[in-house]
Write an enzyme that holds these catalytic residues in place. Structure first.
Site, PDB file in Angstrom:
ATOM      1  N   ASP A 123       0.782  -1.400  -0.136  1.00  0.00           N
ATOM      2  CA  ASP A 123      -0.002   0.012   0.021  1.00  0.00           C
ATOM      3  C   ASP A 123       0.822   1.091  -0.035  1.00  0.00           C
ATOM      4  O   ASP A 123       2.104   1.148   0.470  1.00  0.00           O
ATOM      5  CB  ASP A 123      -0.837   0.041   1.336  1.00  0.00           C
ATOM      6  CG  ASP A 123      -1.687   1.196   1.381  1.00  0.00           C
ATOM      7  OD1 ASP A 123      -2.519   1.788   0.515  1.00  0.00           O
ATOM      8  OD2 ASP A 123      -1.599   1.801   2.477  1.00  0.00           O
TER       9      ASP A 123
ATOM     10  N   ASP B 290      -0.380   5.064   0.717  1.00  0.00           N
ATOM     11  CA  ASP B 290      -0.860   5.916   1.983  1.00  0.00           C
ATOM     12  C   ASP B 290      -0.865   5.451   3.350  1.00  0.00           C
ATOM     13  O   ASP B 290      -1.537   4.609   3.430  1.00  0.00           O
ATOM     14  CB  ASP B 290      -2.367   6.594   1.510  1.00  0.00           C
ATOM     15  CG  ASP B 290      -2.004   7.740   0.379  1.00  0.00           C
ATOM     16  OD1 ASP B 290      -1.398   8.558   0.441  1.00  0.00           O
ATOM     17  OD2 ASP B 290      -2.561   7.158  -0.617  1.00  0.00           O
TER      18      ASP B 290
END
Length: 254
Positions: free
Chosen positions: A23, A25
């Site tokens: 991922d 963020d």
């Protein structure tokens, strides 16, 4: 599996033994850029946190909650990116981990529910142009109208808007003779679709992904920063001091 299927997967071009999916963020970065924009340029933190809880409880889809957040932001996209560059910081262990991965033929792939123009701009700013060009980004896009108003363009029609599992499954389904060991690193509700898809899941301490994994009885390793992930992946793929099975069974990274 035929050569054409094998070679159609970008990360398999160098026949790696391992691949790291991550991922963006709140995982590679310390701040979630979309949350940061919503909290400061949109309707604020209270509703945003309420929506995250609704997603965890299955009352809202991530797709709808994320759209709701982004629609509250009226600032033009270039100004949003400039604002984020002032505030978003890189996880202190990521660059060293990426550099080590690069030297060991371990592709790092960003699989994000964010938007490619924002991620690309921040990645270039935070890790440099060479690394930014090397790291594949699989994420949503942005459409900007003639008036300068922007909106997210989702990657697929799933309840996530971007079902991250779809980026991982082609690698997971490779013939065992060539299939790499797959790692995933994440922190929040956008990572729920990817949580079961790799050989070892890293979930950020104190975040929603840990809550979900505990509730659904999904094995994970908890991490504070990429220094923890670096230590564990190195122990598995280079030092041979830890087997994958042992790592899966040991939630805490010592």
């Amino acid at each position: 599996m035929g050569d054409s299927s094998f070679l159609s997967l970008p990360a398999m071009q160098t026949s790696p033994q391992s691949i790291v999916f991550t991922d963006w963020d709140g995982t590679v970065t310390l701040e979630d850029s979309n949350d940061f924009l919503t909290d400061n340029l949109g309707y604020g933190v209270e509703r945003r946190k309420w929506l995250n809880q609704q997603v965890l409880e299955g009352k809202w889809t991530f797709r709808d909650s994320f759209m709701d957040m982004l629609q509250s932001i009226n600032t033009p996209l270039p100004e949003c990116i400039a604002y984020l560059k002032q505030h978003v910081k890189l996880d202190p262990g990521f660059l060293a981990f990426y550099t080590w991965c690069k030297s060991h033929n371990i592709p790092v792939i960003i699989v994000s529910s964010g938007m490619t123009p924002i991620i690309r701009a921040l990645l270039e700013d935070l890790v440099g142009m060479d690394a930014a060009l090397d790291i594949q980004i699989v994420s949503n896009d942005v459409a900007i109208d003639d008036a300068g108003k922007w909106k997210i363009v989702y990657r697929d029609d799933s309840p996530f808007g971007h079902d991250k599992s779809l980026a991982i499954k082609p690698y997971a389904n490779l013939d065992p003779a060539v299939r790499p060991t797959l790692f995933y690193c994440g922190d929040g509700v956008s990572d729920l679709s990817a949580a079961r898809e790799t050989d070892l899941l890293f979930a950020k301490k104190g975040r929603d992904l840990v809550t979900y994994c505990e509730r659904e009885n999904i094995a994970y390793n908890v991490f504070d920063s990429f220094a923890d992930i670096h230590k564990r992946v190195k122990a598995i793929v280079e030092d041979n001091s830890l087997t994958l099975e042992q790592a899966v069974a040991q939630k805490e990274i010592l």
